[in-house]
Design a protein around this motif. Structure first.
Motif, short mmCIF file in Angstrom:
data_model
loop_
_atom_site.label_atom_id
_atom_site.label_comp_id
_atom_site.label_asym_id
_atom_site.label_seq_id
_atom_site.Cartn_x
_atom_site.Cartn_y
_atom_site.Cartn_z
N THR A 87 16.22 -16.26 49.98
CA THR A 87 15.44 -17.06 49.04
C THR A 87 16.06 -17.00 47.65
O THR A 87 16.61 -15.99 47.26
N GLN A 88 15.93 -18.12 46.95
CA GLN A 88 16.31 -18.16 45.54
C GLN A 88 15.21 -18.92 44.82
O GLN A 88 14.84 -20.01 45.24
N ARG A 89 14.68 -18.35 43.76
CA ARG A 89 13.61 -19.02 43.03
C ARG A 89 13.77 -18.77 41.55
O ARG A 89 14.05 -17.65 41.14
N THR A 90 13.58 -19.83 40.76
CA THR A 90 13.60 -19.69 39.30
C THR A 90 12.17 -19.78 38.81
O THR A 90 11.47 -20.75 39.09
N LEU A 91 11.74 -18.76 38.10
CA LEU A 91 10.40 -18.68 37.53
C LEU A 91 10.49 -18.87 36.02
O LEU A 91 11.54 -18.62 35.42
N THR A 92 9.41 -19.26 35.42
CA THR A 92 9.36 -19.34 33.97
C THR A 92 8.83 -18.00 33.47
O THR A 92 7.71 -17.61 33.76
N ALA A 93 9.68 -17.30 32.74
CA ALA A 93 9.30 -16.00 32.17
C ALA A 93 8.92 -16.21 30.72
O ALA A 93 9.48 -17.05 30.02
N GLU A 94 7.97 -15.42 30.26
CA GLU A 94 7.51 -15.51 28.88
C GLU A 94 7.86 -14.22 28.14
O GLU A 94 7.78 -13.13 28.70
N GLN A 95 8.24 -14.39 26.91
CA GLN A 95 8.57 -13.25 26.06
C GLN A 95 7.32 -12.41 25.82
O GLN A 95 6.25 -12.94 25.50
N LEU A 96 7.45 -11.11 26.01
CA LEU A 96 6.38 -10.17 25.71
C LEU A 96 6.93 -9.18 24.70
O LEU A 96 7.77 -8.35 25.03
N GLY A 97 6.51 -9.27 23.47
CA GLY A 97 7.06 -8.41 22.44
C GLY A 97 8.50 -8.81 22.14
O GLY A 97 8.92 -9.93 22.39
N THR A 98 9.26 -7.87 21.63
CA THR A 98 10.63 -8.19 21.22
C THR A 98 11.68 -7.80 22.25
O THR A 98 12.83 -8.18 22.12
N GLN A 99 11.28 -7.03 23.27
CA GLN A 99 12.28 -6.55 24.22
C GLN A 99 11.86 -6.69 25.68
O GLN A 99 12.28 -5.91 26.53
#
Length: 183
Positions: free
Chosen positions: A121-133
């Motif tokens: 499987t290959q999947r691209t998810l939308t990740a969201e920034q949490l804090g600065t790191q």
């Protein structure tokens, strides 16, 4: 002359008939604005690196943490110096149990692509920034992507825009977190 009478009668009748009117063209409707072009789709994920399955694993190990009843669980991957790289955390969402996939890094923007590559499987998810790191994405606990990560020929890859690809082993801590989150 008798033969000419029918022709003369036809000519008289034709002169009395109203002339054929030219077809009236329909009024031109007011110009309508062109419909808005659809918003462009995000770019497709990068093609799989042909060598990710052959690359060296990221140095480190998995640990499983259970914070007690109602406090949550997670599987954490860190290097030998305890530098945290990636984690899978179980959390209750509004629409059921979720698994949060978190990756350390220095995100350049609020939303980033996080691509998970496994043997099947290959999947691209939308990740969201949490804090600065930190960046994180979530999937339902029942998502087959989690099974692919746990069973993927011993390893899976985590790619986040602007960060080094992590090649992580599919150890028991990954399976345990997925199973516990589904229970």
């Amino acid at each position: 002359m008798k033969a000419g009478l029918p022709l003369l009668a036809l000519a008289v009748l034709a002169a009395c008939a109203p002339a054929a009117k030219a077809p009236v063209s329909a009024p031109t409707p007011a110009a309508r604005p062109a419909p808005e072009a659809p918003k462009p789709l995000p770019p497709p994920p990068a093609p799989p690196s042909s060598d990710w399955m052959d690359a060296n694993d990221t140095a480190g190990a998995w640990i499983y943490q259970n914070f007690g009843p109602g406090a949550g669980r997670r599987s954490l991957f860190s290097d030998p110096d305890d530098t945290f790289y990636f984690s899978l955390s179980c959390a209750k969402g509004l629409d059921g149990m979720k698994v949060l996939l978190s990756r350390t890094g220095r995100p350049a923007k609020r939303y980033l692509a996080m691509t998970i590559r496994t043997e099947t499987t290959q999947r691209t998810l939308t990740a969201e920034q949490l804090g600065t790191q930190m960046v994180a994405a979530s999937v339902p606990a029942s998502d087959p992507l989690l099974d692919a990560m746990a069973l993927s020929k011993g390893r899976f890859a985590v790619e986040v825009e602007g960060e080094k690809t992590l090649i992580l082993p599919s150890h028991a801590e990954v399976s345990r977190l997925v199973e516990d989150c589904r229970a």
